[in-house]
Design an enzyme around this catalytic site. Structure first.
Site, short mmCIF file in Angstrom:
data_model
loop_
_atom_site.label_atom_id
_atom_site.label_comp_id
_atom_site.label_asym_id
_atom_site.label_seq_id
_atom_site.Cartn_x
_atom_site.Cartn_y
_atom_site.Cartn_z
N ASP A 1 2.86 10.57 -8.83
CA ASP A 1 3.96 11.38 -9.35
C ASP A 1 3.68 11.59 -10.83
O ASP A 1 2.60 11.20 -11.32
CB ASP A 1 5.30 10.63 -9.12
CG ASP A 1 6.49 11.58 -9.03
OD1 ASP A 1 6.55 12.54 -9.82
OD2 ASP A 1 7.36 11.36 -8.17
N ASP B 1 0.85 -1.20 0.00
CA ASP B 1 0.00 0.00 0.00
C ASP B 1 0.88 1.24 0.00
O ASP B 1 0.99 1.95 1.00
CB ASP B 1 -0.91 -0.05 1.24
CG ASP B 1 -1.98 1.03 1.22
OD1 ASP B 1 -2.19 1.65 0.17
OD2 ASP B 1 -2.59 1.25 2.28
N LYS C 1 0.56 3.79 -2.24
CA LYS C 1 -0.23 4.95 -2.71
C LYS C 1 0.64 5.90 -3.53
O LYS C 1 0.81 7.08 -3.21
CB LYS C 1 -0.86 5.69 -1.53
CG LYS C 1 -1.84 4.85 -0.73
CD LYS C 1 -2.57 5.69 0.30
CE LYS C 1 -3.40 4.87 1.23
NZ LYS C 1 -2.60 4.10 2.22
O1 LIG Z 1 -8.68 4.96 1.93
C1 LIG Z 1 -7.84 4.30 2.58
C2 LIG Z 1 -6.75 3.70 2.00
C3 LIG Z 1 -5.89 2.97 2.78
N1 LIG Z 1 -6.08 2.82 4.10
C4 LIG Z 1 -5.12 2.01 4.87
O2 LIG Z 1 -5.80 0.89 5.45
C5 LIG Z 1 -5.34 0.66 6.77
C6 LIG Z 1 -6.49 0.80 7.72
O3 LIG Z 1 -6.02 0.65 9.03
P1 LIG Z 1 -6.97 0.73 10.32
O4 LIG Z 1 -6.00 0.65 11.46
O5 LIG Z 1 -7.89 -0.47 10.24
O6 LIG Z 1 -7.72 2.02 10.27
C7 LIG Z 1 -4.21 1.67 7.03
O7 LIG Z 1 -2.99 1.01 6.75
C8 LIG Z 1 -4.44 2.76 6.01
O8 LIG Z 1 -3.24 3.34 5.56
C9 LIG Z 1 -7.17 3.41 4.69
O9 LIG Z 1 -7.41 3.31 5.91
N2 LIG Z 1 -8.04 4.12 3.91
#
Ligand SMILES: O=c1ccn([C@@H]2O[C@H](COP(=O)(O)O)[C@@H](O)[C@H]2O)c(=O)[nH]1
Length: 236
Positions: free
Chosen positions: A71, A66, A68
């Site tokens: 660029d 992840d 993201k």
């Molecule tokens: O829109 C988004 C995109 C990525 N995330 C990622 O998912 C996890 C969620 O973690 P929790 O601790 O369950 O909140 C985290 O790594 C975010 O970077 C997101 O939450 N929303």
């Protein structure tokens, strides 16, 4: 495998938002055979966690990287090309047209699947407005999904609240991956567009991303298995 064929257990992606590789490996060991899919994001990737992608893949686990990315198109394309060699299953980029186009070019014919992050789950209408957007959350998510589909993106990240509308737009050709998952009684934290695991699956999500409710739990395995049971029940 089509999204509909994914086993309930494999629909839970545990976010390894932990400070070190040692801490991540300790959590992975505690979760054992229960969890098959892990997410590595900023915290772990920038703490030396990238080699964990290959290590987990060698153990038969899947990894969602992840990062993201966002660029100029050429830089995204070259970065994604390098990432194809790490062994991840999913990689995120932000859902901007140049970025998505570059990512699809960089992914080429590799097995890496590109997910476009539509609107972060910590954003509500006010946050979007403050960031300068004219569209509301659902309008922007849907517009970005349409662009992603045209550009050949493999899946979308959204909150579970948008999944029903997204499914109507993209059908079953794209993976719908939803963070913002909170089992009943879990702290919301900074998430704003949330749902329970069962409701998110019933809404049509293919994969649920859960971080803090699992990795900060006293017994992460028990929580992960309870979420998987809720997923199985919602699938019927
Ligand atoms: O829109 C988004 C995109 C990525 N995330 C990622 O998912 C996890 C969620 O973690 P929790 O601790 O369950 O909140 C985290 O790594 C975010 O970077 C997101 O939450 N929303």
């Amino acid at each position: 495998m089509t999204p509909a064929e994914i086993a309930p257990k494999d629909r839970l992606i545990v976010a390894l938002d932990l400070p070190s590789v040692d801490a991540a490996e300790a959590t992975i060991n505690r979760l054992g055979d229960s969890v098959t899919f892990y997410k590595i994001g900023y915290r772990l990737a920038y703490a030396g966690g990238l080699p964990l992608v290959g290590k987990l893949a060698d153990k038969g686990k899947k990894v969602f990287l992840d990062l993201k990315l966002h660029d100029i198109g050429n830089t995204v394309m070259q970065g994604v090309e390098s990432i194809t060699r790490l062994g991840a299953t999913f990689l995120t980029v932000h859902a901007y047209p140049q970025t998505m186009k570059g990512a699809v070019e960089g992914r080429g014919n590799s097995s890496l699947k590109i997910l476009a992050v539509t609107v972060l789950t910590s954003y509500n209408e006010d946050d979007l407005h403050a960031a300068g957007y004219r569209l509301g959350v659902s309008e922007l998510v849907e517009a970005r999904a349409q662009q992603a589909q045209v550009l050949g993106i493999d899946g979308l990240v959204s909150s579970p609240e948008e999944v029903g509308a997204l499914r109507k737009i993209v059908g079953h050709q794209m993976h719908l991956v939803t963070p913002g998952i909170r089992p009943v009684g879990s702290a919301t934290g900074d998430q704003k567009r949330i749902m329970t695991p069962g409701r998110a699956i019933a809404a049509g999500a293919d994969y649920l991303v859960v971080g803090r409710p699992v990795v900060e739990a006293a017994d992460p395995k028990a929580i992960a298995e309870a979420i998987q049971a809720e997923i199985a029940q919602a699938l019927g």
